[in-house]
Scaffold this motif. Structure first.
Motif, PDB file in Angstrom:
ATOM      1  N   LEU A  68      10.954 -43.179 -17.008  1.00 29.28           N
ATOM      2  CA  LEU A  68       9.923 -44.072 -16.471  1.00 29.28           C
ATOM      3  C   LEU A  68       8.580 -43.369 -16.645  1.00 29.28           C
ATOM      4  N   PRO A  69       7.735 -43.843 -17.564  1.00 28.12           N
ATOM      5  CA  PRO A  69       6.459 -43.167 -17.792  1.00 28.12           C
ATOM      6  C   PRO A  69       5.608 -43.125 -16.521  1.00 28.12           C
ATOM      7  N   GLU A  70       5.141 -41.938 -16.179  1.00 23.23           N
ATOM      8  CA  GLU A  70       4.326 -41.790 -14.972  1.00 23.23           C
ATOM      9  C   GLU A  70       3.076 -42.665 -15.029  1.00 23.23           C
ATOM     10  N   ASP A  71       2.571 -42.910 -16.228  1.00 19.31           N
ATOM     11  CA  ASP A  71       1.394 -43.773 -16.377  1.00 19.31           C
ATOM     12  C   ASP A  71       1.676 -45.215 -15.965  1.00 19.31           C
ATOM     13  N   ASP A  72       2.945 -45.591 -15.912  1.00 20.56           N
ATOM     14  CA  ASP A  72       3.322 -46.940 -15.489  1.00 20.56           C
ATOM     15  C   ASP A  72       3.417 -47.079 -13.972  1.00 20.56           C
ATOM     16  N   VAL A  73       3.258 -45.975 -13.262  1.00 22.82           N
ATOM     17  CA  VAL A  73       3.429 -45.974 -11.805  1.00 22.82           C
ATOM     18  C   VAL A  73       2.115 -45.599 -11.129  1.00 22.82           C
ATOM     19  N   ILE A  74       1.684 -46.426 -10.202  1.00 20.28           N
ATOM     20  CA  ILE A  74       0.557 -46.053  -9.352  1.00 20.28           C
ATOM     21  C   ILE A  74       1.140 -45.230  -8.214  1.00 20.28           C
ATOM     22  N   ILE A  75       0.752 -43.966  -8.146  1.00 22.97           N
ATOM     23  CA  ILE A  75       1.264 -43.065  -7.110  1.00 22.97           C
ATOM     24  C   ILE A  75       0.166 -42.883  -6.068  1.00 22.97           C
ATOM     25  N   LEU A  76       0.439 -43.336  -4.863  1.00 20.98           N
ATOM     26  CA  LEU A  76      -0.509 -43.216  -3.753  1.00 20.98           C
ATOM     27  C   LEU A  76      -0.050 -42.098  -2.837  1.00 20.98           C
ATOM     28  N   LYS A  77      -0.833 -41.047  -2.745  1.00 24.09           N
ATOM     29  CA  LYS A  77      -0.499 -39.908  -1.881  1.00 24.09           C
ATOM     30  C   LYS A  77      -1.192 -40.118  -0.541  1.00 24.09           C
ATOM     31  N   GLN A  78      -0.621 -40.991   0.254  1.00 24.13           N
ATOM     32  CA  GLN A  78      -1.215 -41.336   1.537  1.00 24.13           C
ATOM     33  C   GLN A  78      -0.165 -41.998   2.417  1.00 24.13           C
ATOM     34  N   SER A  79      -0.516 -42.199   3.651  1.00 21.68           N
ATOM     35  CA  SER A  79       0.354 -42.908   4.575  1.00 21.68           C
ATOM     36  C   SER A  79       0.318 -44.397   4.262  1.00 21.68           C
ATOM     37  N   SER A  80       1.462 -45.033   4.307  1.00 21.32           N
ATOM     38  CA  SER A  80       1.501 -46.481   4.113  1.00 21.32           C
ATOM     39  C   SER A  80       0.765 -47.216   5.235  1.00 21.32           C
ATOM     40  N   LEU A  81       0.553 -46.539   6.360  1.00 27.19           N
ATOM     41  CA  LEU A  81      -0.206 -47.155   7.455  1.00 27.19           C
ATOM     42  C   LEU A  81      -1.661 -47.404   7.068  1.00 27.19           C
ATOM     43  N   GLN A  82      -2.121 -46.751   6.004  1.00 24.90           N
ATOM     44  CA  GLN A  82      -3.487 -46.947   5.531  1.00 24.90           C
ATOM     45  C   GLN A  82      -3.603 -48.148   4.598  1.00 24.90           C
ATOM     46  N   LEU A  83      -2.480 -48.762   4.247  1.00 26.73           N
ATOM     47  CA  LEU A  83      -2.474 -49.882   3.314  1.00 26.73           C
ATOM     48  C   LEU A  83      -2.301 -51.206   4.033  1.00 26.73           C
ATOM     49  N   ARG A  84      -2.985 -52.214   3.511  1.00 22.98           N
ATOM     50  CA  ARG A  84      -2.769 -53.592   3.959  1.00 22.98           C
ATOM     51  C   ARG A  84      -2.085 -54.344   2.832  1.00 22.98           C
ATOM     52  N   ASP A  85      -1.520 -55.495   3.137  1.00 16.74           N
ATOM     53  CA  ASP A  85      -0.872 -56.288   2.095  1.00 16.74           C
ATOM     54  C   ASP A  85      -1.857 -56.654   0.993  1.00 16.74           C
ATOM     55  N   SER A  86      -3.106 -56.922   1.342  1.00 19.41           N
ATOM     56  CA  SER A  86      -4.105 -57.273   0.320  1.00 19.41           C
ATOM     57  C   SER A  86      -4.382 -56.088  -0.606  1.00 19.41           C
ATOM     58  N   ASP A  87      -4.293 -54.864  -0.086  1.00 22.40           N
ATOM     59  CA  ASP A  87      -4.442 -53.677  -0.934  1.00 22.40           C
ATOM     60  C   ASP A  87      -3.313 -53.629  -1.969  1.00 22.40           C
ATOM     61  N   LEU A  88      -2.098 -53.905  -1.519  1.00 21.73           N
ATOM     62  CA  LEU A  88      -0.942 -53.867  -2.416  1.00 21.73           C
ATOM     63  C   LEU A  88      -1.039 -54.929  -3.498  1.00 21.73           C
ATOM     64  N   VAL A  89      -1.423 -56.134  -3.107  1.00 18.21           N
ATOM     65  CA  VAL A  89      -1.565 -57.219  -4.085  1.00 18.21           C
ATOM     66  C   VAL A  89      -2.650 -56.862  -5.091  1.00 18.21           C
ATOM     67  N   GLY A  90      -3.738 -56.273  -4.610  1.00 20.68           N
ATOM     68  CA  GLY A  90      -4.811 -55.843  -5.507  1.00 20.68           C
ATOM     69  C   GLY A  90      -4.347 -54.774  -6.478  1.00 20.68           C
ATOM     70  N   LEU A  91      -3.554 -53.822  -6.000  1.00 19.10           N
ATOM     71  CA  LEU A  91      -3.025 -52.774  -6.882  1.00 19.10           C
ATOM     72  C   LEU A  91      -2.134 -53.367  -7.966  1.00 19.10           C
ATOM     73  N   ALA A  92      -1.337 -54.348  -7.602  1.00 15.49           N
ATOM     74  CA  ALA A  92      -0.456 -54.986  -8.589  1.00 15.49           C
ATOM     75  C   ALA A  92      -1.276 -55.654  -9.682  1.00 15.49           C
ATOM     76  N   ALA A  93      -2.322 -56.350  -9.302  1.00 12.27           N
ATOM     77  CA  ALA A  93      -3.171 -57.025 -10.286  1.00 12.27           C
ATOM     78  C   ALA A  93      -3.908 -56.015 -11.158  1.00 12.27           C
ATOM     79  N   VAL A  94      -4.437 -54.956 -10.548  1.00 17.16           N
ATOM     80  CA  VAL A  94      -5.166 -53.932 -11.300  1.00 17.16           C
ATOM     81  C   VAL A  94      -4.252 -53.268 -12.322  1.00 17.16           C
ATOM     82  N   GLN A  95      -3.019 -52.984 -11.929  1.00 18.73           N
ATOM     83  CA  GLN A  95      -2.093 -52.334 -12.849  1.00 18.73           C
ATOM     84  C   GLN A  95      -1.829 -53.224 -14.056  1.00 18.73           C
TER      85      GLN A  95
END
Length: 119
Positions: A46-73
Motif C-alpha cells: 500500500l503506497p504511503e503516498d495513497d494514505v493521509i496519515i494524521l498524527k493527532q487525536s481523533s478527538l480533534q477531528l470533526r466529520d466535516s474534516d474527514l469528508v474534506g480530507l477524502a475530497a482533497v485526497q
C-alpha cells in the motif's frame, strides 16, 4: 488498517488517524507505532503516498474534516470528478481512544462521514 485498505475500490480515500505516541490509556508504544504502521503499509504494498496519515487525536477531528480530507485526497490524485461527486467513506474502522467519550465521538464522526450504505 491494511486489511480494510486492501478492499479499497478505485479512488476511495485512505485516512489513518492515531496519536502514534503515548495516549491517555498508556497502552501505546511511542517508538514503534508509526514506524510499524509504515512497515505494514510497505509489506501490504500500500503506497504511503495513497494514505493521509494524521498524527493527532481523533478527538480533534470533526466529520466535516474527514469528508474534506477524502475530497482533497481524490483531487490530489487527479480525480476531480470523483471528489465533486463523493467526499465520503464506504468503510470506516474505529479503534481510537479506549474511553467512552472518545469512542462516542469517533462513532458519531464515522456515522456522519459515511457514504449512504457505508459500513
Amino acid at each position: 488498517f491494511a486489511a480494510r485498505a486492501s478492499t479499497r475500490r478505485g479512488d476511495e480515500p485512505l485516512v489513518a488517524c492515531d496519536l502514534f505516541s503515548m495516549g491517555l490509556e498508556k497502552d501505546n508504544v511511542p517508538d514503534a507505532n508509526l514506524p510499524l504502521f509504515r512497515e505494514v503499509l510497505r509489506a501490504c504494498r500500500l503506497p504511503e503516498d495513497d494514505v493521509i496519515i494524521l498524527k493527532q487525536s481523533s478527538l480533534q477531528l470533526r466529520d466535516s474534516d474527514l469528508v474534506g480530507l477524502a475530497a482533497v485526497q481524490r483531487v490530489a490524485a487527479g480525480r476531480r470528478a470523483a471528489a465533486q461527486r463523493v467526499g465520503r467513506f464506504r468503510l470506516f474502522h474505529v479503534d481510537g481512544g479506549h474511553f467512552a467519550l472518545a469512542a462516542l465521538h469517533d462513532l458519531n464522526s464515522a456515522a456522519c462521514a459515511l457514504t449512504p450504505g457505508g459500513v
